[in-house]
Structures are given as C-alpha cells and as structure tokens.
Design a protein around this motif. Sequence first.
Motif, mmCIF file in Angstrom:
data_model
loop_
_atom_site.group_PDB
_atom_site.id
_atom_site.type_symbol
_atom_site.label_atom_id
_atom_site.label_comp_id
_atom_site.label_asym_id
_atom_site.label_seq_id
_atom_site.Cartn_x
_atom_site.Cartn_y
_atom_site.Cartn_z
ATOM 1 N N ASN A 30 30.398 22.285 -30.269
ATOM 2 C CA ASN A 30 31.304 21.535 -31.136
ATOM 3 C C ASN A 30 31.020 20.030 -31.160
ATOM 4 O O ASN A 30 31.789 19.262 -31.725
ATOM 5 N N TYR A 32 29.321 16.686 -32.430
ATOM 6 C CA TYR A 32 28.605 16.065 -33.522
ATOM 7 C C TYR A 32 27.653 15.013 -32.937
ATOM 8 O O TYR A 32 27.893 14.479 -31.865
ATOM 9 N N TYR A 36 25.672 4.666 -33.359
ATOM 10 C CA TYR A 36 26.418 3.423 -33.470
ATOM 11 C C TYR A 36 25.481 2.248 -33.225
ATOM 12 O O TYR A 36 24.507 2.344 -32.472
ATOM 13 N N PHE A 46 30.013 2.238 -36.313
ATOM 14 C CA PHE A 46 29.511 3.546 -36.745
ATOM 15 C C PHE A 46 28.443 3.383 -37.818
ATOM 16 O O PHE A 46 28.599 2.610 -38.766
ATOM 17 N N ALA A 91 29.747 13.264 -30.057
ATOM 18 C CA ALA A 91 31.165 13.158 -30.384
ATOM 19 C C ALA A 91 31.830 14.519 -30.279
ATOM 20 O O ALA A 91 31.689 15.361 -31.154
ATOM 21 N N GLY A 92 32.508 14.692 -29.170
ATOM 22 C CA GLY A 92 33.368 15.859 -29.053
ATOM 23 C C GLY A 92 34.765 15.317 -29.124
ATOM 24 O O GLY A 92 35.185 14.753 -30.124
ATOM 25 N N ASN A 93 35.491 15.397 -28.035
ATOM 26 C CA ASN A 93 36.823 14.829 -27.979
ATOM 27 C C ASN A 93 36.772 13.306 -27.865
ATOM 28 O O ASN A 93 37.710 12.609 -28.235
ATOM 29 N N LYS A 94 35.696 12.793 -27.323
ATOM 30 C CA LYS A 94 35.526 11.354 -27.152
ATOM 31 C C LYS A 94 34.042 11.050 -27.281
ATOM 32 O O LYS A 94 33.225 11.956 -27.357
ATOM 33 N N LEU A 95 33.719 9.765 -27.335
ATOM 34 C CA LEU A 95 32.322 9.353 -27.344
ATOM 35 C C LEU A 95 31.903 9.004 -25.924
ATOM 36 O O LEU A 95 32.596 8.258 -25.245
ATOM 37 N N THR A 96 30.778 9.559 -25.491
ATOM 38 C CA THR A 96 30.222 9.200 -24.198
ATOM 39 C C THR A 96 28.904 8.484 -24.448
ATOM 40 O O THR A 96 27.946 9.081 -24.952
ATOM 41 N N PHE A 97 28.867 7.203 -24.102
ATOM 42 C CA PHE A 97 27.686 6.387 -24.364
ATOM 43 C C PHE A 97 26.712 6.480 -23.206
ATOM 44 O O PHE A 97 27.077 6.278 -22.050
ATOM 45 N N GLY A 98 25.467 6.796 -23.531
ATOM 46 C CA GLY A 98 24.401 6.702 -22.543
ATOM 47 C C GLY A 98 23.695 5.379 -22.767
ATOM 48 O O GLY A 98 24.199 4.500 -23.445
#
Lengths: 107, 118
Positions: A30, A32, A36, A46, A91-98
């Motif tokens: 799920n 996306y 950014y 975005f 992008a699932g429930n939140k954005l996790t930036f690497g």
Amino acid sequence: LAKTTQPISMDSYEGQEVNITCSHNNIATNDYITWYQQFPSQGPRFIIQGYKTKVTNEVASLFIPADRKSSTLSLPRVSLSDTAVYYCPLAGNKLTFGGGTRVLVKP
Amino acid sequence: AAGVIQSPRHLIKEKRETATLKCYPIPRHDTVYWYQQGPGQDPQFLISFYEKMQSDKGSIPDRFSAQQFSDYHSELNMSSLELGDSALYFCASRSAGGQDSSYNSPLHFGNGTRLTVT
C-alpha cells in the motif's frame, strides 16, 4: 519498515536532464512512491508521486518498474534553481525520509 | 493558495526551559504531522494526528507532547529542553481522503520553526 537508498550527491549543468534513482526493496503493497524537493531552511516540497509505471507532471517524470523495488525521478532541462536535496520517501500512513540526494546544478 | 503556517519562525530558549510550537494546517486538511530536522540531517518523523486523535508515533522524546485541536491546528510542547533539541521543526498537513488506501494525497509542509537551545 521500508527503507530507501539514494545517491548522496549528483552534479549537473543547466539545460541537462537529471535522473535520480531510489531503491526501496522492501516497499509495502500500500506504499506510494513520492518525491520531495528541499531547499535549505525550507520545508520539503512535493514534486510527484506514483504507484506503478510512469507518471508525468509539469515539472518531472517518475518511472517505476513492475516490481516497484526502485524508482527514477527525471528532471528535464534543469536550471540553477533546481539545486536542492531530493528525497524519495515512501508514503504509507506517514512519510519516512531516508538520506536524500544533493543535486548541484552548475552554470 | 493557503499553505501550512507555523509559528514562531524562530525561537531561542535556554536549557531546561519549555517551548510551544504551533501549526495551522491547510483548510480542510484533517491530518497533521510533525518532523524534526537537525543540522545536516534528514527530516525525522515525530508524531501525527488524524481528526484530533494521535494516529502514529515516531522518535518523539517523552519530554515532548503534542495535540490537535478542534479547529485542526496542532501544538508541539517541548519541556526540559536540551542542546540536542536545536533543530528545524516542520509541520505538514494533508487530507487523508477518508483513509482510503487507494488514494494517497501528498503532504504539504510549512517552512518550519527553527529552535535554538543555548
């Protein structure tokens, strides 16, 4: 938690096309794929997102292979103002930036 | 178009003091996220709220708390400040689209609050 990997930096020249590839081997069904752009001391902005295949908008294109384990952001004809850090957070429930890719566009 | 508003833009505090950061999301956005970005680092997710309820929690210290109010604005409260809390704090908002997994609206970020702890 799915992790993304990008090149640390890339140099380019004005008018060239810049392609940045992001690896996300453990992407969830799920999730996306989003991209950014961030300038110093500003919030991420975005650019584009997709789930699979190719997506194009007025500023960029996003290529996603069938297995979704990677994606490539394509910036056509870059200008000096495109110098920034580019992130590909999933992008699932939140954005996790690497770690992002620092793109430097030279004259 | 209206953007995410954060206040204050800059804040200087001393160690062990408290700070409150405010975030006003884009109208009709029901989900708010807080991120912390240290110098030269990537944004780190702290906490998020959907419809005034905490929806997810990241690497937020116990000294920090946050809430989302009935008008959807959010506040991040930080106590017993430490030097290492010096960072840019971003708020982002989006419309969750009814939590429909087939629709994923992008996050819109504010320009952050720069917190300096001395």
